[in-house]
Design an enzyme around this catalytic site. Structure first.
Site, PDB file in Angstrom:
ATOM      1  N   VAL A  84       5.332   2.902   0.122  1.00 13.58           N
ATOM      2  CA  VAL A  84       6.767   2.710   0.319  1.00 13.58           C
ATOM      3  C   VAL A  84       7.205   3.660   1.418  1.00 13.58           C
ATOM      4  O   VAL A  84       6.976   4.870   1.328  1.00 13.58           O
ATOM      5  CB  VAL A  84       7.564   2.966  -0.973  1.00 13.58           C
ATOM      6  CG1 VAL A  84       9.053   2.803  -0.708  1.00 13.58           C
ATOM      7  CG2 VAL A  84       7.115   2.025  -2.081  1.00 13.58           C
TER       8      VAL A  84
ATOM      9  N   ASP B 288       6.923  15.981  15.166  1.00 14.97           N
ATOM     10  CA  ASP B 288       6.498  15.988  13.755  1.00 14.97           C
ATOM     11  C   ASP B 288       4.986  15.813  13.653  1.00 14.97           C
ATOM     12  O   ASP B 288       4.493  15.028  12.857  1.00 14.97           O
ATOM     13  CB  ASP B 288       7.222  14.881  12.994  1.00 14.97           C
ATOM     14  CG  ASP B 288       7.042  15.030  11.478  1.00 14.97           C
ATOM     15  OD1 ASP B 288       6.748  16.153  11.026  1.00 14.97           O
ATOM     16  OD2 ASP B 288       7.179  14.032  10.762  1.00 14.97           O
TER      17      ASP B 288
ATOM     18  N   GLY C 105      11.489   0.652   3.689  1.00 13.18           N
ATOM     19  CA  GLY C 105      11.041  -0.429   2.825  1.00 13.18           C
ATOM     20  C   GLY C 105       9.563  -0.284   2.521  1.00 13.18           C
ATOM     21  O   GLY C 105       8.972   0.783   2.683  1.00 13.18           O
ATOM     22  N   GLU C 106       8.958  -1.391   2.101  1.00 13.54           N
ATOM     23  CA  GLU C 106       7.557  -1.350   1.697  1.00 13.54           C
ATOM     24  C   GLU C 106       6.627  -1.366   2.907  1.00 13.54           C
ATOM     25  O   GLU C 106       6.945  -1.942   3.944  1.00 13.54           O
ATOM     26  CB  GLU C 106       7.243  -2.545   0.794  1.00 13.54           C
ATOM     27  CG  GLU C 106       7.949  -2.496  -0.558  1.00 13.54           C
ATOM     28  CD  GLU C 106       7.640  -3.703  -1.416  1.00 13.54           C
ATOM     29  OE1 GLU C 106       7.729  -3.582  -2.647  1.00 13.54           O
ATOM     30  OE2 GLU C 106       7.326  -4.772  -0.858  1.00 13.54           O
TER      31      GLU C 106
ATOM     32  N   ILE D 216       0.820  -1.215   0.000  1.00 13.23           N
ATOM     33  CA  ILE D 216       0.000   0.000   0.000  1.00 13.23           C
ATOM     34  C   ILE D 216       0.848   1.258   0.000  1.00 13.23           C
ATOM     35  O   ILE D 216       0.308   2.360  -0.050  1.00 13.23           O
ATOM     36  CB  ILE D 216      -0.961   0.019   1.204  1.00 13.23           C
ATOM     37  CG1 ILE D 216      -0.178  -0.083   2.527  1.00 13.23           C
ATOM     38  CG2 ILE D 216      -1.975  -1.105   1.103  1.00 13.23           C
ATOM     39  CD1 ILE D 216      -1.065   0.003   3.758  1.00 13.23           C
TER      40      ILE D 216
ATOM     41  N   GLU E 182      10.231   4.772   4.613  1.00 17.12           N
ATOM     42  CA  GLU E 182      11.630   5.188   4.646  1.00 17.12           C
ATOM     43  C   GLU E 182      12.576   4.002   4.574  1.00 17.12           C
ATOM     44  O   GLU E 182      13.646   4.074   3.979  1.00 17.12           O
ATOM     45  CB  GLU E 182      11.861   5.975   5.946  1.00 17.12           C
ATOM     46  CG  GLU E 182      13.255   6.550   6.079  1.00 17.12           C
ATOM     47  CD  GLU E 182      13.379   7.398   7.338  1.00 17.12           C
ATOM     48  OE1 GLU E 182      14.508   7.771   7.655  1.00 17.12           O
ATOM     49  OE2 GLU E 182      12.359   7.673   7.980  1.00 17.12           O
TER      50      GLU E 182
ATOM     51  N   LYS F 210       5.051  -2.851   8.206  1.00 13.94           N
ATOM     52  CA  LYS F 210       6.221  -2.148   7.706  1.00 13.94           C
ATOM     53  C   LYS F 210       7.366  -3.151   7.613  1.00 13.94           C
ATOM     54  O   LYS F 210       7.658  -3.855   8.571  1.00 13.94           O
ATOM     55  CB  LYS F 210       6.609  -0.995   8.637  1.00 13.94           C
ATOM     56  CG  LYS F 210       5.608   0.151   8.677  1.00 13.94           C
ATOM     57  CD  LYS F 210       6.141   1.290   9.549  1.00 13.94           C
ATOM     58  CE  LYS F 210       5.185   2.466   9.564  1.00 13.94           C
ATOM     59  NZ  LYS F 210       5.711   3.580  10.407  1.00 13.94           N
TER      60      LYS F 210
END
Length: 985
Positions: A628, A745, A632-633, A626, A630, A652
């Site tokens: 990508v 953040d 990996g997928e 769903i 930082e 993740k």
């Protein structure tokens, strides 16, 4: 002449039939309702007129079988109207039928003297009826199907050469609705012979596709229709997806959808499902075919869904049917013990036979025995094992905190996944040891006997386990603020000590440990006591009234001073703010869980083990990618933990080829998330670290990130719903703030939304370094984060606190109320920083309640101590939700007159010379006449316009009013700046 023509036609027809008749095979998709050649005897169709029109003629084929035909050849006379009607034809459920006519037709040019009366066409009609009682032809009842013309006609030469030209025409009739119908042929003056008439309909024949049977199906009512047909699974099969096919108008099956699967114990063979043979099995319908029984198992009957284990072999509940049957392991080998005072180290070798399984582990049984080694009892909870007592994966263990001079027997049991199924098998090895003398255990309590201005008298109990004769005690103490950087030692042979030479009104921390011949024990935990301010003993029994009065008076004065200081600090801000210095002091209240930074661990993997649950990779099913991330997928999938229901999860993954640092950084987010438990914080299900790929498993949020979700659903929510989302985010941030965690953040892109519109804070894996470039953002391992969400002190001085998170929360509020609009629009980061420093703030989004925009402005106070706490934000949002009327008032007015509002639609004052210029720049030229008629001819007059004025001059659209007033506010602000009347915050 007519007789000659009849004779010629008959002779030609006889020769023709010899060549074309005989048995015929029709396609399986065609079902015949009428075939004139298959009728035995006369056809007996009705002709009108009865004489001189259509005539039934019998001819012989090559097998001397009579064939009945009809012919007519009245070409010499004009105005012919000869009708021929078939018997009643039942339609048998068909909605559309086809008529196939085979006929010959004489070329009019080959007949002399008939040019004005000879025709080369005839007409085809039909009439629907529910019964076969029609005895006469009523021409007006019939519906014309078509005019039939011959592709080829024959001449006298063809007859002489015995060449006959047969025509075949097919016409469709429908839609039909009554039980049956009649066909009629109208001759208008042609020389024609009907060799055969066949009526049929089309069907899609019975077929089997994908193990589903589809029955004979009659085609639809028109030539382009598709009839959906649901199939039924063949014997010994089950539906995977509903099997469907479409029956086309031409009788062909189209577009197979879905399929069936052979049941467990059966496999596909020649379009059906046959039972697995003896010695074979099939556990699931989704398995492709039967498989041979794995080692140490058998199947004695056909159609087996599993194989039975051989005697002495077993299968664990979690073992797949394809796994060989296995046995419990044999006992461990070569057990060695090493005694060190009151600790024992054990080592052993793996079992000679693992039972055929890779999941061998070890359990340790500890028994404390008497001197004769006969009476033994369990060791109890006071004994500690490293790394653990049960489920050991290594072949060594340390046992600590044993009693001195005591006999112990240790049993090491080898177990695997099937050990519980055969408890009779001996799988243990044992050893008996005797412990030595040991140091004493820890002192558990220190009590003050007397406290004065310069001394503290202490007393304590003997350690629970002396492990010998206690030779002395050692007292370590230091001032509380020194944190053990400078301490002193006092030794005593008794269980008390007088510590003198202390400073008055100072907190001291004390530790005590005992010593035997075996050495010192561990220091006790810290105990804190504070010296007095007056030279007197502790207030208690025997204390003089004067001393008591002085102590009480001093306490009262101290309380008054504290109250006064509190009141003064309250007056500094309506939000009870306290000045937050660069290094904020965290006050940890008893019972409140506090965030632990995983990067403070010497071994980062320890933090993962402590805060995150390890999940077996076999419990996870990845379904699709769903996104990508930082590292990996990011995938969606399902998690099925034994004993729990299956749930959707987000996964993740750590990409291949990672470094140790990347793995540590990747798992740090799990170490952080695992410490949180709140309905508005993304929930960590666990991690997979023992195999590749390394994975972090979290709950699945169906609606994705909040900013994209809002943009996709622009304008669809009520204000109450939006405030509810903000309340959830605020509640999650309050929880993080209470745990002393600073997010750094917070933005709508890092808020996830589930199917119930519950918003949850996410993204805890960022590490940031602020670059010197003012256009830059916080640099992370995966890219840059825009600084337009970040508080000014965090940008300038790297001061990240809960107050800087509050600033970011105000930006999130603006994002939510504007349905995901980009904060500060297309301004550069440098311009944003400059504008904020000059006191500019974002204007209210369209239709934003004033109360919400005021809360945003409070979150954007330059002095971070003036900003509300998250608890106060949640409380205020709760009040707004309870009082919806407070959310109805919207507008651009603002109580903070010294806060200029940014608005991208306001044109630059220097570029505007007239009201017309302003309207053109703001794209409101359509209202030029409204302003002119109302007398607004100068910009000085326009800047004072309000909502009532706009309504009065004929601008009634609320959205247009808001946008015009926003532009006016921007113009007013710029004018004030030019005239020097505005003071930035």
């Amino acid at each position: 002449m007519a007789g000659i023509v009849h004779g010629i036609l008959f002779c030609g027809l006889f020769g023709l039939c010899w060549a074309v008749t005989g048995s015929r095979i029709y396609p399986a998709s065609e079902v015949t309702l009428l075939d004139s050649r298959s009728v035995q005897g006369e056809l007996g169709w009705i002709a009108s007129p009865l004489e001189g029109g259509w005539e039934e003629v019998s001819i012989m084929d090559e097998k001397n079988t009579p064939i009945r035909t009809y012919q007519v050849c009245n070409v010499m006379e004009s105005s012919q109207n000869n009708w021929l009607r078939t018997d009643w034809i039942p339609r048998s459920g068909a909605q559309r039928v086809y008529v196939e006519i085979k006929f010959t037709l004489r070329d009019c040019n080959s007949l002399p003297g008939v040019m004005g009366t000879c025709k080369e066409t005839f007409n085809l009609y039909y009439y629907e009826s529910n019964n076969d009682k029609e005895r006469f032809i009523r021409e007006t009842q019939y519906v014309k199907i078509d005019t039939i013309a011959a592709d080829e006609s024959f001449t006298q030469v063809d007859i002489g050469d015995r060449i006959m030209k047969l025509n075949t025409e097919v016409r469709d009739v429908g839609p039909l609705s009554k039980k049956g119908f009649y066909l009629a042929f109208q001759d208008v003056g042609a020389c024609i012979a009907l060799v055969s008439v066949r009526v049929f309909y089309k069907k899609c024949p019975l077929t089997v596709r994908n193990l589903a049977q589809f029955p004979d199906t009659i085609t639809g009512s028109d030539t382009s229709s598709l009839v959906e047909v649901r199939g039924s699974c063949v014997d010994n099969s089950e539906e995977k997806d509903v099997p469907k096919m479409y029956c086309g108008a031409d009788g062909e099956w189209l577009v197979p959808i879905g399929n069936c699967l052979c049941n467990a114990g059966f496999e596909e063979h020649n379009g059906g499902c046959q039972a697995c043979k003896v010695g074979y099995y099939k556990a699931l319908s989704t398995d492709a075919a039967c498989s041979k029984c794995p080692p140490h198992s058998y199947a004695l009957r056909e159609g087996s869904t599993s194989c039975t284990c051989d005697r002495g072999y077993f299968r664990a509940d979690t073992d797949p049917a394809s796994m060989p049957c296995t046995r419990p392991p044999s006992a461990p080998q070569n057990l060695i013990s090493n005694v060190n005072e009151t600790s024992v180290n054990l080592e052993w070798s793996p079992p000679q036979n693992s039972g055929g399984r890779p999941d061998v582990s070890y359990n340790l049984v500890c028994k404390r025995c008497g001197s004769d080694l006969t009476r033994c009892s369990p060791c109890g909870s006071g004994v500690h094992y490293s790394p653990q007592q049960n489920g050991l994966k290594t072949t060594k263990v340390s046992i600590n905190d044993l009693q001195a001079h005591t006999n112990y027997t240790f049993e090491v049991w080898a177990i695997n996944g099937v050990s519980k199924q055969n408890p009779e098998q001996d799988q243990a090895v044992s050893v008996t040891v005797t412990t030595n003398q040991a140091a004493p255990s820890t002192v558990t309590q220190i009590q003050p006997k007397e406290i004065t201005r310069h001394s503290v008298s202490l007393t304590w109990p003997e350690p629970e386990r002396a492990n010998g004769v206690i030779l002395e005690y050692e007292v370590k103490y230091y001032e509380k603020d020194q944190n053990e950087r400078s301490y002193r030692i006092v030794k005593t042979a008794s269980r008390s000590a007088d510590i003198k030479g202390l400073n008055p009104l100072t907190g001291y921390v004390f530790h005590v440990r005992a010593r035997t011949a075996a050495g010192y024990g561990e220091f006790s935990g810290p105990f804190e006591f504070t010296t007095n301010t007056v030279p007197s003993p502790m207030i208690g029994e025997g204390t003089s009234p004067t001393v008591l009065l002085v102590s009480v008076a001093g306490s009262i004065v101290l309380v008054v001073i504290l109250i006064a200081a509190f009141v003064i600090s309250r007056r500094r801000s309506k939000y009870s703010k306290a000045k937050q210095e660069a290094d904020e002091e965290k006050h940890l209240n008893q019972g409140v869980k506090t965030y632990v930074d995983p990067f403070t661990y010497e071994d980062p993997n320890q933090a993962v083990r402590e805060f995150a649950k390890e999940i077996d990779a076999s419990c996870i099913k990845i379904e699709k990618v769903i996104g990508v991330g930082e590292f990996g997928e990011v995938c969606s999938g399902r998690l099925k933990v034994p004993g729990k229901r299956e749930i959707y999860v987000a996964i993740k993954t750590l990409k291949a080829g990672y470094t140790d640092k990347q793995r540590r950084d990747f798992l740090s987010e799990a170490s952080i998330m695992g410490q949180f438990d709140h309905p508005n914080i993304i929930h960590l299900e666990g991690v997979v670290t023992k195999c590749k790929p390394v994975m972090i498993i979290t709950e699945y949020m169906e609606n994705g990130s909040l900013d994209a979700f809002l943009r996709k659903n622009d304008g669809r929510f009520t204000v109450i719903q939006l405030v509810g989302m903000l309340r959830g985010i605020g509640s999650g941030m309050k929880y993080l703030s209470d745990m002393s965690y600073v997010h750094r953040d917070l933005a709508a892109r890092n808020i996830l939304v589930n199917s119930n519109l519950v918003c949850k804070v996410s993204d805890f894996g960022m590490s940031r370094v602020l670059e010197d470039d003012p256009e830059a953002a916080y640099t992370t391992r995966g890219g840059k984060i825009p600084i337009r969400w970040t508080a000014p002190e965090a940008i300038a001085y790297r001061k990240f606190t809960s107050a800087s998170d509050v600033w970011s929360y105000g930006i999130v509020m603006w994002e939510v109320m504007s349905y995901g609009e980009r904060p500060y629009w297309d301004m550069s980061n440098q311009d944003v920083i400059k504008a904020i420093e000059e006191g500019y703030r974002l204007p209210p989004p369209m239709d934003c309640p004033i109360a919400l925009h005021q809360l945003m402005l409070d979150c954007w106070q330059k002095d971070r101590s003036d900003r509300p706490k998250f608890g106060q934000i949640v409380s205020m949002l709760d009040k707004l939700i309870r009082n919806p009327n407070s959310l109805k008032r919207t507008g651009l007015e603002n109580s903070r007159t010294n806060t200029a509002l940014l608005d991208p639609s306001s044109p630059e004052w220097s570029q505007v010379a007239s009201v017309l210029d302003w309207l053109q720049a703001s794209k409101w030229k359509r209202y030029k006449d409204n302003f002119t008629a109302a007398g607004y001819t100068s910009l000085e007059a326009v800047v004072h316009v309000n909502q009532d004025d706009l309504t009065r001059i004929g601008i009634s659209s609320p959205s247009h009013q808001n946008k015009i007033l926003s532009s006016v506010q921007g113009m007013r602000t710029q004018l004030q700046q030019m005239q020097g009347r505005m003071v930035p915050v």
